[in-house]
Write a protein that holds these residues in place. Structure first.
Motif, PDB file in Angstrom:
ATOM      1  N   ARG A  72     -76.994  38.405 -27.830  1.00 48.52           N
ATOM      2  CA  ARG A  72     -76.376  39.518 -27.092  1.00 48.52           C
ATOM      3  C   ARG A  72     -76.263  40.796 -27.898  1.00 48.52           C
ATOM      4  O   ARG A  72     -76.323  41.889 -27.350  1.00 48.52           O
ATOM      5  CB  ARG A  72     -74.966  39.117 -26.629  1.00 48.52           C
ATOM      6  CG  ARG A  72     -74.983  38.375 -25.322  1.00 48.52           C
ATOM      7  CD  ARG A  72     -73.602  38.303 -24.742  1.00 48.52           C
ATOM      8  NE  ARG A  72     -73.026  39.609 -24.465  1.00 48.52           N
ATOM      9  CZ  ARG A  72     -71.753  39.799 -24.131  1.00 48.52           C
ATOM     10  NH1 ARG A  72     -70.937  38.787 -24.066  1.00 48.52           N
ATOM     11  NH2 ARG A  72     -71.303  40.987 -23.884  1.00 48.52           N
ATOM     12  N   HIS A  73     -76.059  40.679 -29.201  1.00 43.44           N
ATOM     13  CA  HIS A  73     -75.746  41.865 -29.995  1.00 43.44           C
ATOM     14  C   HIS A  73     -76.854  42.304 -30.928  1.00 43.44           C
ATOM     15  O   HIS A  73     -76.666  43.218 -31.732  1.00 43.44           O
ATOM     16  CB  HIS A  73     -74.452  41.632 -30.770  1.00 43.44           C
ATOM     17  CG  HIS A  73     -73.266  41.486 -29.836  1.00 43.44           C
ATOM     18  ND1 HIS A  73     -72.722  40.281 -29.517  1.00 43.44           N
ATOM     19  CD2 HIS A  73     -72.575  42.429 -29.159  1.00 43.44           C
ATOM     20  CE1 HIS A  73     -71.718  40.464 -28.663  1.00 43.44           C
ATOM     21  NE2 HIS A  73     -71.611  41.755 -28.432  1.00 43.44           N
ATOM     22  N   GLN A 102     -69.018  39.746 -33.275  1.00 48.18           N
ATOM     23  CA  GLN A 102     -68.538  40.340 -32.021  1.00 48.18           C
ATOM     24  C   GLN A 102     -68.196  39.290 -30.979  1.00 48.18           C
ATOM     25  O   GLN A 102     -67.256  39.458 -30.202  1.00 48.18           O
ATOM     26  CB  GLN A 102     -69.597  41.284 -31.444  1.00 48.18           C
ATOM     27  CG  GLN A 102     -70.053  42.359 -32.387  1.00 48.18           C
ATOM     28  CD  GLN A 102     -68.917  43.245 -32.830  1.00 48.18           C
ATOM     29  OE1 GLN A 102     -68.031  43.563 -32.054  1.00 48.18           O
ATOM     30  NE2 GLN A 102     -68.924  43.654 -34.080  1.00 48.18           N
ATOM     31  N   CYS A 127     -78.154  37.749 -33.006  1.00 49.63           N
ATOM     32  CA  CYS A 127     -77.345  37.279 -31.885  1.00 49.63           C
ATOM     33  C   CYS A 127     -78.097  37.610 -30.604  1.00 49.63           C
ATOM     34  O   CYS A 127     -78.666  38.695 -30.486  1.00 49.63           O
ATOM     35  CB  CYS A 127     -75.983  37.983 -31.896  1.00 49.63           C
ATOM     36  SG  CYS A 127     -75.017  37.721 -30.386  1.00 49.63           S
TER      37      CYS A 127
HETATM   38 ZN   LIG Z   1     -72.894  38.574 -30.422  1.00 48.28          ZN
END
Ligand SMILES: [Zn+2]
Length: 78
Positions: A66-67, A46, A64
């Motif tokens: 963030r994800h 992403q 990740c």
């Molecule tokens: Zn990410």
């Protein structure tokens, strides 16, 4: 309810082995899902961030910042 797509949710924007935008990557460098089950992804699909990858006895997990995280068992369910 999950609002943030996981690192390997389709459509991927970045190559999970290269960290490069897929638009800039040659088509034959795009990994297949089958290959993903064998080799841990290194980058988030992403955002292209480098993920923290842990190899475990029955596969791998990759995270990740963030994800979130994804693991090989999750891919096998699809
Ligand atoms: Zn990410």
């Amino acid at each position: 309810m999950i609002t943030v797509p996981g690192p390997l949710a389709q459509p991927l924007r970045y190559g999970v082995y290269t960290g490069r935008e897929l638009e800039l990557q040659s088509p034959d460098a795009v990994p297949t899902a089958a290959r993903m089950g064998l080799e841990p992804p290194r980058y988030c699909g992403q955002c292209g961030r480098r993920m923290v990858v842990q190899v475990v006895p029955d596969g791998w997990t990759a995270r990740c910042s963030r994800h979130g995280s994804v693991d090989s068992a999750e891919l096998e369910q699809r």
